[in-house]
Design an enzyme around this catalytic site. Structure first.
Site, short mmCIF file in Angstrom:
data_model
loop_
_atom_site.label_atom_id
_atom_site.label_comp_id
_atom_site.label_asym_id
_atom_site.label_seq_id
_atom_site.Cartn_x
_atom_site.Cartn_y
_atom_site.Cartn_z
N GLY A 15 72.38 40.17 49.36
CA GLY A 15 71.67 41.44 49.35
C GLY A 15 70.17 41.29 49.51
CG PHE A 18 63.66 47.66 46.18
CD1 PHE A 18 62.32 47.75 46.50
CD2 PHE A 18 64.50 48.71 46.54
CE1 PHE A 18 61.82 48.86 47.18
CE2 PHE A 18 64.02 49.81 47.21
CZ PHE A 18 62.67 49.89 47.53
CB VAL A 83 79.48 38.81 50.46
CG1 VAL A 83 80.29 38.05 49.43
CG2 VAL A 83 78.31 37.97 50.94
CD GLU A 174 61.79 62.38 45.53
OE1 GLU A 174 60.98 61.98 44.70
OE2 GLU A 174 62.39 61.61 46.31
CB ALA A 322 62.49 50.28 43.47
CD GLN A 323 58.15 48.28 39.82
OE1 GLN A 323 58.11 47.28 39.14
NE2 GLN A 323 57.59 48.34 41.02
C1 LIG Z 1 67.99 58.45 48.11
C2 LIG Z 1 67.47 57.46 47.09
C3 LIG Z 1 66.21 57.65 46.55
C4 LIG Z 1 65.72 56.75 45.60
N1 LIG Z 1 64.48 56.95 45.09
C5 LIG Z 1 63.95 56.05 44.23
C6 LIG Z 1 62.62 56.19 43.75
O1 LIG Z 1 61.91 57.14 44.10
N2 LIG Z 1 62.15 55.23 42.89
C7 LIG Z 1 62.91 54.18 42.51
O2 LIG Z 1 62.43 53.33 41.74
N3 LIG Z 1 64.17 54.03 42.93
C8 LIG Z 1 64.72 54.93 43.78
N4 LIG Z 1 66.00 54.77 44.24
C9 LIG Z 1 66.81 53.68 43.71
C10 LIG Z 1 66.45 52.34 44.34
O3 LIG Z 1 66.45 52.45 45.74
C11 LIG Z 1 67.46 51.30 43.87
O4 LIG Z 1 67.45 51.25 42.48
C12 LIG Z 1 67.12 49.93 44.45
O5 LIG Z 1 67.27 49.95 45.85
C13 LIG Z 1 67.99 48.85 43.83
O6 LIG Z 1 67.64 47.62 44.39
P1 LIG Z 1 68.74 46.48 44.57
O7 LIG Z 1 68.01 45.28 45.07
O8 LIG Z 1 69.55 46.36 43.34
O9 LIG Z 1 69.73 47.03 45.69
P2 LIG Z 1 69.44 47.59 47.15
O10 LIG Z 1 68.00 47.80 47.39
O11 LIG Z 1 70.35 48.75 47.33
O12 LIG Z 1 69.90 46.40 48.10
C14 LIG Z 1 71.25 45.98 48.16
C15 LIG Z 1 71.44 45.18 49.43
O13 LIG Z 1 72.70 44.53 49.38
C16 LIG Z 1 73.32 44.61 50.63
N5 LIG Z 1 74.77 44.49 50.42
C17 LIG Z 1 75.56 45.28 49.66
N6 LIG Z 1 76.82 44.84 49.66
C18 LIG Z 1 76.83 43.74 50.44
C19 LIG Z 1 77.84 42.84 50.85
N7 LIG Z 1 79.12 42.95 50.42
N8 LIG Z 1 77.52 41.83 51.67
C20 LIG Z 1 76.25 41.67 52.13
N9 LIG Z 1 75.24 42.51 51.77
C21 LIG Z 1 75.52 43.51 50.94
C22 LIG Z 1 72.89 45.96 51.19
O14 LIG Z 1 72.97 45.99 52.60
C23 LIG Z 1 71.44 46.05 50.69
O15 LIG Z 1 70.54 45.52 51.63
C24 LIG Z 1 66.51 55.65 45.20
C25 LIG Z 1 67.79 55.47 45.75
C26 LIG Z 1 68.26 56.38 46.69
C27 LIG Z 1 69.61 56.18 47.30
#
Ligand SMILES: Cc1cc2nc3c(=O)[nH]c(=O)nc-3n(C[C@H](O)[C@H](O)[C@H](O)COP(=O)(O)OP(=O)(O)OC[C@H]3O[C@@H](n4cnc5c(N)ncnc54)[C@H](O)[C@@H]3O)c2cc1C
Length: 433
Positions: A15, A18, A83, A174, A322-323
């Site tokens: 993944g 963030f 994966v 939003e 994200a944080q």
């Molecule tokens: C519409 C929307 C608005 C948001 N607004 C905010 C905001 O204003 N402020 C804030 O803090 N948060 C916000 N969030 C939440 C924030 O985006 C998430 O909490 C954050 O992205 C989590 O980060 P992460 O690294 O855990 O996962 P993600 O950023 O979701 O990354 C996961 C990655 O894993 C990859 N992946 C998944 N499954 C597989 C697999 N089986 N094989 C290979 N790759 C895979 C995906 O392609 C992706 O690139 C928002 C979310 C959404 C949907």
């Protein structure tokens, strides 16, 4: 996968969101072979997806190539791969392009929309978690108005111009605000021959206030902002079913709408092999200790939305934002190096910088650590923070220019149906023109 054997230990990160990117950056110059796997070749800045859905930004400006983020890092390999399974006993990961072994594995797969088992809603509602989903929504919104022009059935016309957004969190708020601004500023000019005043934007929230994770003042101010924009805010109502047109709820209120956007919940993206019952916690998240180690698997870590770390300050896990993902990625980067040096690990402590939501032009709410404020200043802070965290200089410039242009011109020029979205189940009568 064509990845050379190395004398360095191999860390696989699943993944490039963030959390995954923050971790990879921390490991960039260490004696570690880093393999990042993602099913997309880009990082998706999810907080601005709603602007793509409503024509305010082009999708390219909120996506960034993963290879570019990590260009020039030695010992770093990216593979475009989904994966499908993890085999902890063999320390192997299975993907759609082959399998690969690891010394340490980090699951950073994020979350997906949670329809809570309601198949009808899953099939017929629109989700907004990925760029393709946002483009589908953008197309559908615009197609609805094009179709509303063609029908002479007034009921159908109203349903086509009726938007129901389920979920009063930041995403729902939003999106509702942005749609209300389109209704006010753009639709009358784009569709002079359609009575767009009849368009309705409904925001449905299951509890007694919108933005429940924020302060009461932020909730009530956001609600006032939305009402000022003409959004109908429905509270204490849960949507229970949708057949593509009729929306039922657990109250007497029903809606007739061609568009239902489901922003009412997310669940972790779990991967086979690690989803044993004892590991899964709330919302399908993987239970981890204070070092982000998956319980029972000291060589496997989970960070971000997929990880459930229960602490005194966060007994139900950290917010899926994200944080926490970025900070967990950074802390794990430090810990992996410490682990290899046989040094004690540092427990993760979340530094909560606060939360924000924007409702529209000059309207936002911000709950920061020491201060809460709403209105124009909050809106500027919201824009600054989002520009700051957006990856890539070009993206920042493009988004900034777009925002200035949209602000001055009261416009959203990316209202394009590039890839038409067709609802398979919908049987809409069209006026024979
Ligand atoms: C519409 C929307 C608005 C948001 N607004 C905010 C905001 O204003 N402020 C804030 O803090 N948060 C916000 N969030 C939440 C924030 O985006 C998430 O909490 C954050 O992205 C989590 O980060 P992460 O690294 O855990 O996962 P993600 O950023 O979701 O990354 C996961 C990655 O894993 C990859 N992946 C998944 N499954 C597989 C697999 N089986 N094989 C290979 N790759 C895979 C995906 O392609 C992706 O690139 C928002 C979310 C959404 C949907």
């Amino acid at each position: 996968m064509n990845i050379p054997q190395s004398s360095f230990p191999r860390v696989i990160i699943i993944g490039g969101g963030f959390g995954g990117i923050a971790l990879a950056k921390k490991l960039s110059k260490k004696d570690i072979q880093v393999v990042l796997l993602d099913k997309h070749n880009y990082h998706n800045f999810q907080p601005l997806l709603y602007q793509v859905s409503t024509g305010g930004l082009e999708p390219d400006s909120i996506a960034y190539p993963i290879r570019k983020v990590l260009q020039g890092y030695p010992n770093f390999y990216f593979r475009l791969a989904e994966v499908v399974r993890i085999e902890p006993s063999d320390r192997k990961v299975f993907t759609n392009i082959g399998d690969i072994s690891y010394d340490y594995l980090v699951v950073a797969t994020g979350s997906e929309t949670n329809f809570f088992g309601n198949k009808n809603i899953e099939e017929k509602a629109m989700a907004m978690k990925t760029i393709p989903q946002s483009l589908n929504l953008r197309s559908l919104i615009l197609e609805n108005f094009e179709q509303a022009l063609l029908t002479d059935d007034l009921h159908e016309r109203d349903a086509l111009m009726n938007f129901v957004i389920v979920g009063g969190g930041p995403t729902g708020v939003e999106l509702a605000g942005a749609l209300a601004e389109i209704k006010k500023g753009i639709l009358p000019k784009d569709y002079p021959d359609l009575d767009t005043r009849r368009a309705q934007i409904n925001l449905v929230q299951g509890s007694d206030r919108i933005l429940p994770a924020m302060s009461e003042i932020a909730s009530s101010k956001a609600e006032k902002f939305l009402e000022k924009l003409g959004v109908n805010v429905w509270k204490d109502i849960r949507v229970t079913d949708y057949d593509g047109k009729h929306i039922s709820t657990d109250s007497e209120t029903t809606f007739e709408a061609a568009t239902l956007v489901w922003a009412a919940g997310v669940k972790a993206v779990s991967i086979q092999g690690l989803d044993a019952d004892e590991l899964l916690s709330r919302g399908d998240r993987l239970a981890v200790n204070e070092f982000n180690q998956v319980i029972g698997h000291p060589e496997i870590f989970a960070i971000g939305d997929v990880a459930q770390m229960e602490t005194k300050a966060f007994p139900h896990g950290h917010p899926m934002m994200a944080q926490p993902a970025i900070q967990q990625g950074q802390n794990l980067g430090i810990n992996l190096v410490r682990m290899l040096e046989n040094k004690p690990l540092t427990p993760f402590v979340y530094k909560d910088k606060g939360s924000m939501a924007t409702v529209g032009r000059n309207k936002a709410v911000a709950d920061l650590k020491r201060v809460k404020f709403q209105g124009v200043f909050a809106w500027f802070v919201w824009m600054f923070v989002h520009l700051f965290f957006l990856i890539g200089f070009r993206n920042r410039v493009v988004v900034f220019i777009n925002w200035v242009y949209n602000y001055i011109r009261f416009d959203r020029e990316a209202r394009l149906i590039i890839r038409p979205f067709k609802k398979q189940y919908q049987n809409t009568k069209r006026h024979q023109a």
